[in-house]
Design an enzyme around this catalytic site. Structure first.
Site, PDB file in Angstrom:
ATOM      1  N   THR A  24       0.817  -1.221   0.000  1.00 43.49           N
ATOM      2  CA  THR A  24       0.000   0.000   0.000  1.00 43.49           C
ATOM      3  C   THR A  24       0.850   1.271   0.000  1.00 43.49           C
ATOM      4  O   THR A  24       0.394   2.334  -0.416  1.00 43.49           O
ATOM      5  CB  THR A  24      -0.975  -0.053   1.197  1.00 43.49           C
ATOM      6  OG1 THR A  24      -1.825  -1.188   1.011  1.00 43.49           O
ATOM      7  CG2 THR A  24      -1.816   1.197   1.328  1.00 43.49           C
ATOM      8  N   ILE A  54      -2.966   5.007  -8.621  1.00 46.47           N
ATOM      9  CA  ILE A  54      -4.006   5.322  -9.604  1.00 46.47           C
ATOM     10  C   ILE A  54      -5.320   4.642  -9.216  1.00 46.47           C
ATOM     11  O   ILE A  54      -5.323   3.454  -8.862  1.00 46.47           O
ATOM     12  CB  ILE A  54      -3.615   4.801 -11.022  1.00 46.47           C
ATOM     13  CG1 ILE A  54      -2.180   5.205 -11.398  1.00 46.47           C
ATOM     14  CG2 ILE A  54      -4.634   5.233 -12.065  1.00 46.47           C
ATOM     15  CD1 ILE A  54      -1.887   6.661 -11.430  1.00 46.47           C
ATOM     16  N   HIS A  72      -7.945   3.274 -11.041  1.00 46.98           N
ATOM     17  CA  HIS A  72      -8.199   2.936 -12.446  1.00 46.98           C
ATOM     18  C   HIS A  72      -9.684   3.028 -12.769  1.00 46.98           C
ATOM     19  O   HIS A  72     -10.533   2.737 -11.912  1.00 46.98           O
ATOM     20  CB  HIS A  72      -7.714   1.508 -12.730  1.00 46.98           C
ATOM     21  CG  HIS A  72      -6.231   1.357 -12.592  1.00 46.98           C
ATOM     22  ND1 HIS A  72      -5.365   1.862 -13.530  1.00 46.98           N
ATOM     23  CD2 HIS A  72      -5.466   0.797 -11.630  1.00 46.98           C
ATOM     24  CE1 HIS A  72      -4.115   1.592 -13.147  1.00 46.98           C
ATOM     25  NE2 HIS A  72      -4.151   0.953 -11.996  1.00 46.98           N
ATOM     26  N   ILE A 131      -4.426  -9.643  -4.038  1.00 51.73           N
ATOM     27  CA  ILE A 131      -5.001  -8.325  -4.363  1.00 51.73           C
ATOM     28  C   ILE A 131      -3.890  -7.469  -4.968  1.00 51.73           C
ATOM     29  O   ILE A 131      -3.312  -6.598  -4.328  1.00 51.73           O
ATOM     30  CB  ILE A 131      -5.642  -7.670  -3.114  1.00 51.73           C
ATOM     31  CG1 ILE A 131      -6.593  -8.654  -2.408  1.00 51.73           C
ATOM     32  CG2 ILE A 131      -6.379  -6.404  -3.516  1.00 51.73           C
ATOM     33  CD1 ILE A 131      -7.802  -9.100  -3.201  1.00 51.73           C
ATOM     34  N   CYS A 137      10.641  22.443   2.406  1.00 53.78           N
ATOM     35  CA  CYS A 137      10.237  22.106   1.033  1.00 53.78           C
ATOM     36  C   CYS A 137       8.720  22.077   0.896  1.00 53.78           C
ATOM     37  O   CYS A 137       8.157  22.558  -0.076  1.00 53.78           O
ATOM     38  CB  CYS A 137      10.769  20.736   0.620  1.00 53.78           C
ATOM     39  SG  CYS A 137      12.533  20.538   0.714  1.00 53.78           S
TER      40      CYS A 137
HETATM   41  C1  LIG Z   1       4.146  -1.707  -8.543  1.00 54.62           C
HETATM   42  C2  LIG Z   1       2.704  -1.669  -8.127  1.00 54.62           C
HETATM   43  C3  LIG Z   1       1.821  -0.761  -8.705  1.00 54.62           C
HETATM   44  C4  LIG Z   1       0.487  -0.753  -8.346  1.00 54.62           C
HETATM   45  N1  LIG Z   1      -0.317   0.225  -8.838  1.00 54.62           N
HETATM   46  C5  LIG Z   1      -1.616   0.245  -8.494  1.00 54.62           C
HETATM   47  C6  LIG Z   1      -2.458   1.271  -8.950  1.00 54.62           C
HETATM   48  O1  LIG Z   1      -2.025   2.248  -9.561  1.00 54.62           O
HETATM   49  N2  LIG Z   1      -3.780   1.176  -8.691  1.00 54.62           N
HETATM   50  C7  LIG Z   1      -4.305   0.132  -8.022  1.00 54.62           C
HETATM   51  O2  LIG Z   1      -5.522   0.069  -7.891  1.00 54.62           O
HETATM   52  N3  LIG Z   1      -3.513  -0.807  -7.464  1.00 54.62           N
HETATM   53  C8  LIG Z   1      -2.183  -0.763  -7.686  1.00 54.62           C
HETATM   54  N4  LIG Z   1      -1.362  -1.700  -7.138  1.00 54.62           N
HETATM   55  C9  LIG Z   1      -1.930  -2.700  -6.249  1.00 54.62           C
HETATM   56  C10 LIG Z   1      -2.171  -2.160  -4.839  1.00 54.62           C
HETATM   57  O3  LIG Z   1      -1.039  -1.473  -4.378  1.00 54.62           O
HETATM   58  C11 LIG Z   1      -2.490  -3.334  -3.935  1.00 54.62           C
HETATM   59  O4  LIG Z   1      -3.580  -4.028  -4.483  1.00 54.62           O
HETATM   60  C12 LIG Z   1      -2.835  -2.946  -2.520  1.00 54.62           C
HETATM   61  O5  LIG Z   1      -1.929  -2.031  -1.977  1.00 54.62           O
HETATM   62  C13 LIG Z   1      -2.880  -4.218  -1.685  1.00 54.62           C
HETATM   63  O6  LIG Z   1      -3.161  -3.899  -0.367  1.00 54.62           O
HETATM   64  P1  LIG Z   1      -3.147  -5.037   0.741  1.00 54.62           P
HETATM   65  O7  LIG Z   1      -3.739  -4.438   1.952  1.00 54.62           O
HETATM   66  O8  LIG Z   1      -3.749  -6.285   0.193  1.00 54.62           O
HETATM   67  O9  LIG Z   1      -1.615  -5.406   0.926  1.00 54.62           O
HETATM   68  P2  LIG Z   1      -0.475  -4.688   1.799  1.00 54.62           P
HETATM   69  O10 LIG Z   1      -0.530  -3.230   1.699  1.00 54.62           O
HETATM   70  O11 LIG Z   1       0.807  -5.347   1.437  1.00 54.62           O
HETATM   71  O12 LIG Z   1      -0.884  -5.066   3.275  1.00 54.62           O
HETATM   72  C14 LIG Z   1      -0.693  -6.369   3.820  1.00 54.62           C
HETATM   73  C15 LIG Z   1      -0.207  -6.207   5.240  1.00 54.62           C
HETATM   74  O13 LIG Z   1      -0.154  -7.478   5.866  1.00 54.62           O
HETATM   75  C16 LIG Z   1       0.917  -7.461   6.777  1.00 54.62           C
HETATM   76  N5  LIG Z   1       1.283  -8.832   7.113  1.00 54.62           N
HETATM   77  C17 LIG Z   1       1.827  -9.759   6.290  1.00 54.62           C
HETATM   78  N6  LIG Z   1       2.067 -10.904   6.964  1.00 54.62           N
HETATM   79  C18 LIG Z   1       1.666 -10.696   8.246  1.00 54.62           C
HETATM   80  C19 LIG Z   1       1.671 -11.492   9.429  1.00 54.62           C
HETATM   81  N7  LIG Z   1       2.139 -12.740   9.432  1.00 54.62           N
HETATM   82  N8  LIG Z   1       1.180 -10.951  10.566  1.00 54.62           N
HETATM   83  C20 LIG Z   1       0.698  -9.687  10.588  1.00 54.62           C
HETATM   84  N9  LIG Z   1       0.698  -8.881   9.493  1.00 54.62           N
HETATM   85  C21 LIG Z   1       1.163  -9.374   8.345  1.00 54.62           C
HETATM   86  C22 LIG Z   1       2.003  -6.713   6.004  1.00 54.62           C
HETATM   87  O14 LIG Z   1       3.009  -6.198   6.844  1.00 54.62           O
HETATM   88  C23 LIG Z   1       1.202  -5.632   5.306  1.00 54.62           C
HETATM   89  O15 LIG Z   1       1.184  -4.414   6.018  1.00 54.62           O
HETATM   90  C24 LIG Z   1       0.000  -1.700  -7.431  1.00 54.62           C
HETATM   91  C25 LIG Z   1       0.881  -2.590  -6.809  1.00 54.62           C
HETATM   92  C26 LIG Z   1       2.235  -2.542  -7.136  1.00 54.62           C
HETATM   93  C27 LIG Z   1       3.196  -3.419  -6.417  1.00 54.62           C
END
Ligand SMILES: Cc1cc2nc3c(=O)[nH]c(=O)nc-3n(C[C@H](O)[C@H](O)[C@H](O)COP(=O)(O)OP(=O)(O)OC[C@H]3O[C@@H](n4cnc5c(N)ncnc54)[C@H](O)[C@@H]3O)c2cc1C
Length: 483
Positions: free
Chosen positions: A41, A47, A49, A335, A404
């Site tokens: 995150t 973006i 989308h 995700i 800044c």
């Molecule tokens: C290069 C890139 C570009 C992207 N661009 C876009 C975009 O422009 N638009 C869009 O819609 N999406 C985009 N995405 C996708 C988007 O960033 C993700 O879908 C989103 O951030 C996922 O969120 P999450 O909460 O699933 O994962 P995360 O943010 O990774 O959160 C998961 C959390 O779980 C925690 N965790 C893991 N294991 C454990 C454990 N054992 N115990 C406790 N906690 C744990 C981690 O520390 C982490 O904080 C992009 C992704 C990437 C990598």
């Protein structure tokens, strides 16, 4: 015992927590890092989308379109930066035109509003700086840009304002289920819950494998970026993509909500889930690709590089369902992009349809739920009159800490003391931007350390940059502050 334990405080876990607080439920978010939004995150393209590219009938297609439509309302309630600036997919020769047409038709089927294929004159009205080679583009007016960590932090804050608990530095290490109750072993003790939501990002497969036979894998796919100084913020007005490839949406050039320009990402499968370094090859690839969009991209105005890891699922689509092997265990896994765009819709679906559905009459509506967070004070956006009024009440708003970005001490203190408040130097940066400007904290960093230490009542030596044990001070010189 908790009703729901959520593993992971990214935009997915925090969004679900917030939506669960619309019910009278006891909810805890377990996060292994020392801040919210510390995984994918915090490192993505930011973006929202429009949603024309995922296959019809997929979770990605459905939740992207639904999530996009919810963004305006959610960001207003949570006081998060969101700008619906539209996006272009550029075609550089006539052979790309069928791809634009396919995206248009797929988008229409998915219900994306306002899609059009436009010709060079109109493209240049919208984006005067794009390459002369452009022959056509797909225009998607509903695409936008957002502060991604800002959204997750505000989701967490609002969930906590409404009664949810956040446990940072709490890594889930094992899970068992006995007598309709989950026992989660964590680095800070055992947690019991009726339901578990697995929102652990790239670790979602590791978490699921603790409690069930393996059903899917999550592979890390790295994306690297350039972030350009806000002095070149007028380079593009919209999100500018190139035609997509098998590896994803390709290299984009876009404004950020904070006035910078973001350029990237590449897409590279990596071996481990902690390879968030940038590479000379990766950045060089982006530099070359991005020049197709804008020939004279001012890379000398780069202020930082970073990378993030996509959670690439073996199923190819978002996995959002109660496990068939373990009742009450809900996977919100794989995700990847467009996960950020989809987050508001995934949150509502998981909380209302899945969790409240399983809990039945136990999940009573919470009449006291307040969807709004307390407004954040952004000193530099105020009129001179309002600035003077604020300073009269709270003199710390007269002390500029970050030159800044013009950030005051008052804003930093507020960012530390809100629910889900900052605990690290980069946590402060993500909440109110000291260190996010051209000098990248060279000037304000030491002052932020002092403020964090004072407000958290800890030694400056204990202040962390980001992540556990990332202390930046190792000892005192010249006898410390007394001399
Ligand atoms: C290069 C890139 C570009 C992207 N661009 C876009 C975009 O422009 N638009 C869009 O819609 N999406 C985009 N995405 C996708 C988007 O960033 C993700 O879908 C989103 O951030 C996922 O969120 P999450 O909460 O699933 O994962 P995360 O943010 O990774 O959160 C998961 C959390 O779980 C925690 N965790 C893991 N294991 C454990 C454990 N054992 N115990 C406790 N906690 C744990 C981690 O520390 C982490 O904080 C992009 C992704 C990437 C990598």
């Amino acid at each position: 015992m908790y009703d729901v334990a959520i593993i992971g405080a990214g935009v997915i876990g925090t969004g679900i927590a917030r939506e669960l607080m619309r019910y009278q439920l006891k909810v805890v978010i377990l996060e292994k890092e020392n801040d919210v939004a510390d995984g994918t995150t915090k490192a993505n393209s930011a973006i929202v989308h429009a949603g024309y590219d995922a296959p019809f009938g997929s979770n990605k297609g459905r939740f992207n379109v639904e999530g996009n439509a919810m963004y305006g309302q959610v960001c207003k309630e949570l006081d998060v930066h969101f700008k619906q600036i539209g996006s272009l997919v550029l075609a550089f020769d006539e052979e790309d035109r069928p791809t634009l047409q396919e995206l248009l038709e797929n988008g229409k089927r998915l219900g994306v509003p306002g899609l059009e294929i436009i010709e060079p004159d109109r493209i240049r009205e919208i984006e005067p700086n794009v390459s002369q080679k452009v022959v056509a583009a797909l225009w998607a007016p509903t695409a936008g840009i957002v502060g991604p960590w800002e959204l997750a932090i505000s989701y967490a804050e609002n969930a906590m304002d409404n009664g949810a608990e956040l446990r940072l530095n709490t890594e889930v290490t094992g899970i068992t289920k006995k007598e309709n109750k989950f026992h989660l072993m964590t680095s800070t003790g055992e947690v019991e819950a009726r339901l578990v939501v697995n929102a652990a990002g790239i670790h979602a497969d590791d978490i699921y494998n603790m409690v069930a036979q393996s059903e899917f894998t999550i592979n890390p796919r790295r994306g690297e970026y350039f972030l350009l100084d806000n002095e070149v913020s007028d380079l593009v007005n919209t999100v500018v993509f190139q035609c997509p490839t098998k590896m994803g949406k390709g290299v984009l050039v876009s404004p950020t909500v904070d006035g910078n320009i973001i350029v990237g990402p590449n897409a590279e499968d990596v071996q481990t889930k902690d390879e968030i370094n940038t590479t000379a090859d990766g950045l060089d690839f982006i530099r070359q690709k991005a020049k197709l969009t804008i020939e004279e991209l001012p890379f000398h105005m780069n202020i930082t590089n970073f990378s993030g890891l996509r959670a690439e699922p073996s199923t190819g689509d978002f996995i959002i369902e109660e496990s068939k092997q373990v009742a009450g265990f809900i996977n919100v896994a794989g995700i990847k992009s467009p996960g950020l765009s989809s987050a508001p819709a995934i949150a509502v679906y998981v909380a209302e349809t899945i969790c409240a559905g399983i809990l039945g009459s136990h999940a009573k509506r919470n009449p006291a739920f307040n969807p709004k967070t307390r407004k954040k004070l952004r000193f530099k956006d105020l009129s001179d009159e309002k600035k003077a009024d604020l300073i009269r009440v709270e003199p710390s708003f007269a002390r500029i800490i970050c030159r800044c970005e013009t950030i005051t001490e008052g804003e930093i203190v507020d960012a530390i003391h809100r629910n889900a408040g900052a605990r690290t130097i980069n946590g402060v940066k993500r909440r109110c931007r000291p260190g996010a400007g051209r000098c990248q904290g060279g000037f304000c960093g030491p002052r932020v350390v002092e403020i964090l230490a004072r407000e958290l009542k800890i030694s400056p030596m204990e202040v962390e940059l980001e992540g556990k044990d990332s202390h930046i001070l190792v000892g005192e010189t010249k006898g410390g502050a007394d001399e």
